[in-house]
Scaffold this active site. Structure first.
Site, mmCIF file in Angstrom:
data_model
loop_
_atom_site.group_PDB
_atom_site.id
_atom_site.type_symbol
_atom_site.label_atom_id
_atom_site.label_comp_id
_atom_site.label_asym_id
_atom_site.label_seq_id
_atom_site.Cartn_x
_atom_site.Cartn_y
_atom_site.Cartn_z
ATOM 1 N N GLU A 1 37.166 -0.581 -28.841
ATOM 2 C CA GLU A 1 37.611 -0.633 -30.356
ATOM 3 C C GLU A 1 37.030 0.856 -31.067
ATOM 4 O O GLU A 1 37.702 1.047 -31.991
ATOM 5 C CB GLU A 1 36.669 -1.641 -30.983
ATOM 6 C CG GLU A 1 35.299 -1.338 -31.234
ATOM 7 C CD GLU A 1 34.495 -2.374 -32.030
ATOM 8 O OE1 GLU A 1 33.519 -2.118 -32.758
ATOM 9 O OE2 GLU A 1 34.644 -3.503 -31.816
ATOM 10 N N ARG B 1 28.785 -7.300 -30.235
ATOM 11 C CA ARG B 1 28.914 -6.084 -29.899
ATOM 12 C C ARG B 1 30.093 -6.420 -28.689
ATOM 13 O O ARG B 1 30.093 -7.405 -27.964
ATOM 14 C CB ARG B 1 27.723 -5.183 -29.107
ATOM 15 C CG ARG B 1 27.099 -4.437 -30.335
ATOM 16 C CD ARG B 1 27.772 -3.527 -31.087
ATOM 17 N NE ARG B 1 27.096 -3.120 -31.825
ATOM 18 C CZ ARG B 1 26.939 -3.414 -33.333
ATOM 19 N NH1 ARG B 1 27.787 -4.084 -33.760
ATOM 20 N NH2 ARG B 1 26.363 -2.796 -34.408
ATOM 21 N N HIS C 1 36.563 -5.640 -36.771
ATOM 22 C CA HIS C 1 35.191 -5.194 -36.922
ATOM 23 C C HIS C 1 34.782 -5.635 -38.285
ATOM 24 O O HIS C 1 34.121 -4.539 -39.054
ATOM 25 C CB HIS C 1 34.643 -3.835 -36.621
ATOM 26 C CG HIS C 1 33.434 -3.693 -36.182
ATOM 27 N ND1 HIS C 1 32.790 -3.257 -35.050
ATOM 28 C CD2 HIS C 1 32.098 -4.199 -36.820
ATOM 29 C CE1 HIS C 1 31.585 -3.223 -34.767
ATOM 30 N NE2 HIS C 1 31.064 -3.988 -35.939
#
Length: 328
Positions: A262, A233, A294
């Site tokens: 993000e 994360r 991601h």
């Protein structure tokens, strides 16, 4: 039961449509828009919604979903830091997730990032495309015999530890709960891991006690020339401090599949946009930094597992059964 999918990409539709005939009790409706309080208000005749890591499942969204008659939120991911579980419980909305889809997929991507920044694959690729075969500035280091520090040894962290062990690395780890299956791993305190690791890979959840765990203080405890990887994360790293550490040449390389800014970028094509903030641009300006979007989870096997578990979660809810994936 009708399920409204938010932020549904073509690959989401494909993976869920492959198996939907096995679940005649469920009707799937795909929306490209992201879940938010505004879009939640358009949900009609759906008892369930399906959201992802970039979705806004905060208190206001939950309240609106409750008003629209939604009883179930299906997270098609493992992380749930974007979900207000207290609000969901207050409004009687069940939240379920996919706790593990393919730990190996994320771990393999973490090692791919580590190898790429180590051997400058991104720079070499672009050079050769321009017929530049110079090796200047492309020297890397052997991982064999070096020390890998794994922060968080759940399923993904354990998979990364095994990969590093296979490379012939000395593997150490920090976790509040030691994984008994990792008999080749030495557990140490965080400060020791930071001080002696040549490669540090983050695999812990984002919680109050892990938020910005990588900051100026912890960066200064790392050895010079360390490689830092984050596929967990973005909030685990304080980005301004990371940039300061990069500028001070603390890192040999940094690989990020996640980063703090993000949310608006992840899974979206923004090549024609001017980014609102400079954080992402600053990270991309450094030659020893690789940022991906991601995509650590993004394999055929993982997508299939996500679809299976999500559909089984919905069926368990319909039958009033416990699936073991409930968050409240």
């Amino acid at each position: 039961m009708r399920i409204t999918f938010f932020a549904a990409k073509s690959y989401d539709k494909e993976s869920f449509n492959k198996i939907k005939d096995r679940y005649p009790e469920l009707t799937l409706e795909y929306w490209e828009t992201e879940l938010s309080p505004k879009t939640a208000s358009y949900v009609k005749d759906s008892e369930a919604v399906c959201a992802f890591v970039s979705s806004d499942v905060g208190a206001e969204t939950i309240r609106v979903l409750h008003e629209q008659g939604v009883k179930l939120v299906l997270m098609r991911c493992a992380g749930f830091n974007n979900v207000d579980l207290e609000a969901a419980t207050k409004y009687g909305i069940k939240v379920m997730r996919v706790p593990g889809y393919s730990p190996e997929a994320v771990a393999e991507h973490a090692m791919a990032l580590a190898m790429s920044v180590n051997r400058h694959i991104h720079k070499a690729y672009l050079r050769v495309r321009e017929n530049n075969f110079s090796l200047q500035g492309l020297v890397g280091v052997n991982f064999y015999g070096k020390t890998a520090g794994i922060i968080g040894t759940g399923k993904i962290g354990a998979a990364m530890a095994k990969i590093c062990h296979g490379f012939g690395m000395n593997v150490i780890a920090y976790d509040m709960y030691q994984n008994p299956d990792l008999d080749f791993v030495k557990y140490v305190e965080l400060d020791e891991l930071l001080a002696i690791s040549d490669l540090i890979s983050l695999h812990c959840p984002l919680m109050d006690n892990t938020y910005h765990m990588i900051n100026l203080e912890t960066i200064n405890k790392m050895k010079d020339g360390v490689i830092l990887i984050n596929t967990s994360r973005g909030g685990l790293i304080k980005t301004d401090d990371l940039i300061k550490g990069i500028r001070e040449r603390k890192f040999f390389g940094v690989g990020l599949d996640v980063y703090e800014e993000e949310t608006k970028n992840v899974f979206e094509n923004r090549e024609d946009d001017i980014l609102d903030h400079s954080t992402t641009s600053r990270l991309l300006s450094f030659p020893n930094v690789i940022v991906t979007s991601h995509q650590g989870f993004f394999t055929e096997e993982a997508l299939g597992a996500i679809s299976e578990t999500t559909m089984n979660n919905a069926i368990a809810f319909l039958k009033g059964e416990t699936a073991g994936t409930e968050l409240n």
